[in-house]
Enzyme design. Structure first.
Site, mmCIF file in Angstrom:
data_model
loop_
_atom_site.group_PDB
_atom_site.id
_atom_site.type_symbol
_atom_site.label_atom_id
_atom_site.label_comp_id
_atom_site.label_asym_id
_atom_site.label_seq_id
_atom_site.Cartn_x
_atom_site.Cartn_y
_atom_site.Cartn_z
ATOM 1 N N LEU A 126 0.846 -1.198 0.000
ATOM 2 C CA LEU A 126 0.000 0.000 0.000
ATOM 3 C C LEU A 126 0.875 1.239 0.000
ATOM 4 C CD1 LEU A 126 -2.599 1.625 0.297
ATOM 5 C CD2 LEU A 126 -2.559 1.155 2.738
ATOM 6 N N HIS A 230 7.420 2.948 11.126
ATOM 7 C CA HIS A 230 7.949 4.139 10.476
ATOM 8 C C HIS A 230 6.886 5.233 10.518
ATOM 9 C CE1 HIS A 230 9.485 6.682 7.193
ATOM 10 N NE2 HIS A 230 10.645 6.050 7.318
#
Length: 347
Positions: A126, A230
């Site tokens: 994604l 992240h």
């Protein structure tokens, strides 16, 4: 109009640009032309196959602006992981060490190499291009996978996972990998990440420590990022949590990002989406919710090779007849016809 569709060979240039923009740590899209072309070819083959059970199929979708023809993002599903090559994780286990005589109790965590997710389906790849990160683009790319899975559950496993990108900086430095590199591997994180992305995983079995790794022996920097994501992945993780995905102690071998899981039948979009009968009408006004704001709907056809999906407020659902009224131009863009089926969900 924003429309999700299966990827095709003509999308190579856009996919390569997305691979470049995604940066270090986005393992599923390495900057390798041969691999990207093979991913497209594999996806085209998977969409064309008649399938009755999860196998080595790979479904890759793109989000296209039908006016500008720009490819805004990409998203994918692996039908079953680990069937042709080992699918490694670390599992975090807790061990209690207790001495009654001394009255000392210690809980010690270890990282254990495993292949526990072999055969699971994986939602993956994604990515929304940065200049398009507004509106519903990210949500559409994420949730469209569950609409497709709801239409075709026989193509997927009962368990669905998602690997989350772990912590690394703009130069590809991962605190977790830095510790592993110094003690076991001798190659930097971008190199290891690239090798995995192109399917070269032999070095893992050759160099990865075979015995459990005591977390307390890792550097403080490495310990601090275990199970963390992240900063650019945090929005994707929030969407997964809303769908019912949770972390059960599995992390990535290289950056220690979390892997989350859920049963296919328990995914919120799978549970709450429904099939309705299409009625084509050009007198539709935007749907309103209780607060008199526009009510958006995500909708898709039920095809495989010609799958199409979008998000829009310009539909009307009539529960009494289980009919979804759709403008003619939208029906044409999605390959829908009067009397046919459409899967939809309010968002």
């Amino acid at each position: 109009m924003l429309v999700i569709r299966p990827i095709c060979a003509d999308d190579f240039t856009a996919l390569k640009q997305i691979a470049l923009e995604s940066g270090h740590g986005f393992t599923s899209l390495p900057d390798n032309d041969e691999l990207l072309l093979s991913k497209i070819a594999r996806a085209e083959k998977s969409f064309a196959l008649a399938v009755t059970s999860a196998g080595q199929q790979s479904y890759l979708f793109v989000l296209e602006d039908t006016q500008s023809k720009d490819i805004i993002g990409v998203t994918g599903i692996e039908a079953a992981v680990g069937l042709s090559a080992p699918f490694y994780h670390y599992h975090i286990a807790s061990h209690v060490h207790y001495s009654p005589r001394l009255g000392v109790k210690k809980v010690v965590e270890t990282l254990n190499l495993c292949n526990d997710y072999t055969g699971a389906s994986e939602v993956c790849t994604l990515f929304v291009r940065e200049k398009y990160r507004r509106g519903f683009a990210g949500q559409l790319l994420s949730r469209v996978r569950y609409l497709f899975m709801a239409n075709h559950p026989e193509r997927f496993a009962d368990l669905v996972i998602a690997e989350m990108r772990g912590v690394s900086d703009e130069n590809g430095h991962s605190p977790f990998w830095a510790w592993l590199e110094s003690h076991f591997f001798g190659i930097d994180f971008p190199t290891a990440d690239y090798l995995v992305g192109i399917g070269d995983k032999s070095f893992i079995a050759e160099l990865m420590p075979k015995h459990p790794v005591y977390v307390a022996l890792l550097s403080p920097e490495a310990q601090s990022v275990i199970g963390q994501v992240h900063e650019k992945t945090a929005p994707a993780l929030r969407l997964l949590h809303k769908e019912g995905f949770f972390h059960h102690g599995y992390v990535d071998l290289f950056d220690a990002g979390p892997t989350v899981e859920v049963a296919l039948k328990n995914i919120r979009t799978v549970r709450q989406s429904a099939l309705a009968t299409v009625v084509i009408s050009d007198t539709i006004k935007p749907s309103l919710c209780a607060e008199f704001k526009e009510q958006n709907y995500m909708l898709c056809n039920t095809d495989v090779g010609q799958f199409r999906a979008t998000i829009t407020p310009v539909v009307q659902y009539k529960p009494a007849t289980n009919e979804l009224y759709i403008p003619a131009d939208m029906a044409d863009a999605l390959g829908l016809f009067s009397g046919g089926d459409v899967r939809f969900i309010a968002v």
